[in-house]
Scaffold this motif. Structure first.
Motif, PDB file in Angstrom:
ATOM      1  N   ALA B 107       0.836  -1.205   0.000  1.00 36.82           N
ATOM      2  CA  ALA B 107       0.000   0.000   0.000  1.00 36.82           C
ATOM      3  C   ALA B 107       0.868   1.251   0.000  1.00 36.82           C
ATOM      4  N   VAL B 108       1.929   1.230   0.816  1.00 37.72           N
ATOM      5  CA  VAL B 108       2.824   2.385   0.894  1.00 37.72           C
ATOM      6  C   VAL B 108       3.499   2.627  -0.458  1.00 37.72           C
ATOM      7  N   GLY B 115       0.170   8.017  -5.871  1.00 37.12           N
ATOM      8  CA  GLY B 115      -0.660   8.976  -5.144  1.00 37.12           C
ATOM      9  C   GLY B 115      -1.897   8.304  -4.582  1.00 37.12           C
ATOM     10  N   THR B 116      -2.546   8.997  -3.646  1.00 34.20           N
ATOM     11  CA  THR B 116      -3.685   8.396  -2.963  1.00 34.20           C
ATOM     12  C   THR B 116      -4.970   8.533  -3.746  1.00 34.20           C
ATOM     13  N   THR B 117      -5.053   9.534  -4.576  1.00 39.17           N
ATOM     14  CA  THR B 117      -6.331   9.770  -5.244  1.00 39.17           C
ATOM     15  C   THR B 117      -6.308   9.320  -6.694  1.00 39.17           C
ATOM     16  N   GLY B 118      -5.115   8.970  -7.158  1.00 41.48           N
ATOM     17  CA  GLY B 118      -4.860   8.735  -8.579  1.00 41.48           C
ATOM     18  C   GLY B 118      -5.971   7.984  -9.298  1.00 41.48           C
ATOM     19  N   THR B 119      -6.086   8.238 -10.532  1.00 39.00           N
ATOM     20  CA  THR B 119      -7.052   7.503 -11.335  1.00 39.00           C
ATOM     21  C   THR B 119      -6.597   6.059 -11.410  1.00 39.00           C
ATOM     22  N   ALA B 120      -7.542   5.198 -11.743  1.00 36.96           N
ATOM     23  CA  ALA B 120      -7.223   3.777 -11.781  1.00 36.96           C
ATOM     24  C   ALA B 120      -6.078   3.517 -12.758  1.00 36.96           C
TER      25      ALA B 120
END
Lengths: 471, 310
Positions: B107-108, B115-120
């Motif tokens: 996950a890290v 990034g945390t929000t990145g697109t799929a």
């Protein structure tokens, strides 16, 4: 500190016996030869060349084969697979079972070792397992053959066969090292004898220069008293345990037996004829499929396999003894066990029973075989049981250890409030020396032995013939 | 006609869902036979999924991704094997730690990279490769033989591992190490070496299973996408009675149980989908109770060895 300044020389073509009391370091010394333990000091030479045996593999490579006292076989596998294990004849890939089977059969025929190749090892009796173990070692054609107490588990006829085999293997040019606990066997077969006492070599001599007295003195420092046979008047007390028509699977059939207080009933037989089941029914450890058992609630049971059934090896001496006492209010305060009192008691017991260990807190697994057996006997006999069931109680014990167990059993049938003892043993001498009445067990049936036939030859013949004089 | 289509889709989904379980479970069979239960399998799967994703992304090749996934799974298993076999730590606890560490670490890495929000993430995918002739079989052809190439790895491994375990000297040594390591060592078997090797093989296969999840199923990576498959694979090993051939069957059976939910939904059974999700697990429990009952695990499974340290 199991060994301290021990010395051993083995010669090709000779049987060299290693003697010593339990805990004298025999097994440790031989384990060093098998690469299982590593000496802190000292040297090992093979043909004059110094070697270091760091693993069992290295020992194999140096031509040292060991037959272990507690057999090193995989129970879940067949005999043949056990023989194949670790040899890598096919370089890891090809497991040539038919070829190995042929080789095993030929070798078995040549040296007189008959084993069922396709049976799982777990289904075999002790004597058969030992034959497998010996065959496994011989298949690798070792130049040094090490046998750790090989006769301890065998019936008399089997012992003679084994000793004969050992002689022949030495004649083929091998050096044979033999640990044994019976002096007469050693004297019959050995060319040379080494005696260890408390980890030191105290005697090394050719066979011609020693006799039983010399060896016994060297082992214990003094000659043990010979066991006096007890006269056996028929007991008129009520039976302590009574079996009627007991059947356990196909292994035990139609068994009737009564044992009275004050008598030792000896049950002789070749390993695997139903003794195991009979002992467990008598001791209340299992129910028969048919028939009735009337006996005391909490009989003492000294099982043959002390490591598996007798002790919790990971527990301390104190904890093992407490297992037999945890219901006794003397050792409890409320819900708590009184450990310090139990430890003090354990120290007493160690003293009384001559258990050689580092202390009450030592683990049972750290004890030698004989000391483990003393611990089992001590635990089972605390609290004066009315019935004592002993299954090969002196298996693997030395002279002093066996004498101790025998004396203890005899003590318990003497006096005003005697116990009843059932002694199941494959050691005929033991049965004849101790028992008031002798029965043989053959293929699951019990046959009483008439008094006039209670001799080594008479009982031995019955054990093998199938109990011709039985009811 | 519609029914036939549903059936084909069901079979195809069964295999697709069963293959990652099969790969991981076949490796686990090997390590359990040698006496090591690798609860860290889940960690190897998720590492394999991320490794597969990164490898495929970097090179544009799904095939390289699979190799990278295997390497990642193996690296995780190496940590496990070092602790369990060489340092003799408790297998269950170490395995649990390795799984949790694997999930956290991937996950890290994923968040720091994408990034945390990145697109799929969109990845090169492992395309189905129809086996000539076999794929044309009526009925089951496409379902079984028009799948990602990793599928055929599972098909081939099952008989290969069976042969290895039961017909070779190595197999005998592996099984002896799992039944009675003391006896095996006394016979000259290198118990620890064998156990390290089987653990690494299990890790590599779990890594391939993870790469298959990322590259054959979805073409993307998401955190925690292994979704407990490592644990299910361990159950599959039990269901398959530690026999590679049965383990493959068990994995496909499990895949079918998972696929059934889709099929039933397609056929219009209007029951809460959560119930369908639970279905495979219920089946597993039933199968464990009924069928495995008498099967016996390797006797020395999960026990530290040598017992007295050293």
């Amino acid at each position: 500190m199991a060994l301290d300044d021990a010395r051993l020389d083995a010669w090709a073509g000779e049987v060299h016996a290693v003697l010593g009391e339990n805990g004298a370091g025999k097994t440790t010394l031989l384990s060093a030869l098998a690469g299982l333990v590593h000496p802190d000091q000292g040297t090992l030479r093979i043909d004059g060349r110094e070697v270091r045996l760091t693993t069992p593999r290295r020992a194999w490579h140096e031509g040292i084969g060991m037959v272990h006292q507690h057999f090193a076989l995989v129970d879940a596998m067949t005999v043949l697979d056990n023989l194949a294990l670790g040899r890598r004849r096919g370089g890891g890939f090809r497991l040539d079972r038919p070829g190995l089977a042929r080789e095993a059969r030929e070798l078995g025929l040549r040296v007189g070792l008959d084993v069922p190749l396709d049976a799982p090892v777990g289904s075999l009796g002790v004597g058969e397992r030992q034959r497998v173990e010996i065959l496994k070692v011989l298949l690798r054609d070792p130049s040094v053959l090490v046998l750790d107490e090989p006769t301890a588990v065998l019936a008399p006829a089997e012992v003679d066969g084994l000793l004969e085999l050992i002689r022949r293997l030495a004649l083929e040019g091998r050096a044979v090292l033999l640990v044994a606990h019976k002096l007469d066997e050693v004297l019959a077969v050995a060319h040379r004898v080494t005696v260890l006492r408390r980890g030191r070599t105290v005697l090394e001599a050719p066979r011609e220069e020693v006799d039983e007295g010399i060896l016994a003195r060297a082992m214990v420092g003094a000659e043990p008293e010979p066991l006096a046979r007890r006269p056996g008047p028929p007991s008129d007390r009520p039976p302590v345990v009574r079996l009627r028509g007991v059947r356990v699977g196909q292994r035990l059939r139609g068994v009737d037996l009564e044992v009275r207080a004050g008598e030792i009933v000896g049950i002789a037989g070749v390993e695997g004829n139903g003794q195991r089941e009979l002992a467990r029914v008598l001791a209340g450890r299992r129910d028969p499929h048919e028939g009735s058992v009337h006996g005391p609630d909490d009989p003492a049971f000294i099982p043959q396999d002390r490591r598996r059934e007798g002790l919790v090896e990971g527990f301390s001496l104190t904890e093992n003894l407490a297992l037999g006492l945890h219901d006794d209010p003397t050792w409890r305060r409320g819900p708590w066990l009184r450990w310090s009192a139990l430890r003090a008691r354990t120290a007493d017991v160690m003293d009384t029973f001559g258990i050689r260990a580092q202390g009450p807190r030592a683990r049972a697994s750290s004890l030698s075989g004989g000391n483990q057996q003393r611990l089992v006997v001590a635990r089972e006999l605390q609290g004066r049981p009315r019935l004592i069931v002993a299954e090969n109680p002196t298996r693997g014990l030395d002279v002093a250890g066996a004498a101790f167990v025998h004396r203890t059993l005899l003590d318990r049938v003497a006096g005003d409030d005697p116990a009843a003892v059932v002694l199941l043993s494959t050691d005929l001498d033991e049965v004849l020396a101790l028992a008031d009445r002798v029965l043989v067990v053959v293929r699951g049936r019990l046959h009483p032995v008439p008094p006039e036939r209670q001799t080594r030859e008479g009982v031995g013949a019955l054990m093998l013939s199938g109990g011709g004089v039985g009811p | 006609m519609a029914d036939a289509a549903v059936l084909t889709a069901f079979l195809e989904a069964s295999v697709r869902l069963g293959v990652p379980l099969a790969l991981a479970a076949l490796g686990e069979t090997l390590s359990e036979r040698s006496g090591v239960i690798n609860i860290g399998l889940e960690g190897s799967i998720i590492a394999g999924a991320l490794g597969g994703a990164l490898g495929a992304l970097a090179t544009g090749s799904a095939g390289v991704g699979v190799v990278a996934g295997a390497a990642a799974g193996l690296a995780v298993a190496l940590v496990f094997a070092l602790f369990v076999v060489l340092l003799n730590t408790d297998q269950i606890i170490t395995g649990t730690a390795v799984t949790l560490a694997g999930l956290g670490f991937t996950a890290v890495v994923y968040q720091s990279r994408f990034g945390t929000t990145g697109t799929a993430l969109t990845l090169p995918t492992l395309d189905p490769w129809p086996v000539p002739l076999l794929a044309d079989l009526p009925g089951v052809g496409t379902a079984l033989f028009a799948q990602a190439p990793t599928t055929y790895l599972a098909y081939l491994l099952a008989p290969l591992l069976w042969w290895l375990l039961f017909r070779t000297e190595w197999g005998l040594e592996i099984r002896a190490a799992g039944e009675d390591p003391d006896a095996a060592a006394a016979a000259g078997v290198r118990v620890r070496t064998l156990r390290v090797v089987t653990c690494l093989a299990a890790g590599a296969l779990a890594g391939v299973a993870g790469a298959h999840l990322a590259l054959a199923h979805t073409g993307t990576f998401s955190e925690g996408m292994s979704a407990g498959k490592g644990f299910i694979a361990i159950a599959v090993v039990v269901l398959g009675r530690w026999n590679p051939l049965l383990v493959l069957m068990a994995a496909l059976f499990f895949g079918a149980a998972s696929a059934l939910q889709f099929a039933l939904q397609t056929l219009g059974f209007d029951v809460g989908y959560q119930l369908f999700l639970a279905f495979p697990y219920v089946l597993t429990l039933l199968a464990l109770a009924g069928w495995v009952g008498r099967a016996r695990a390797p006797a020395a499974l999960a026990l530290p060895w040598p017992r007295d340290g050293a």
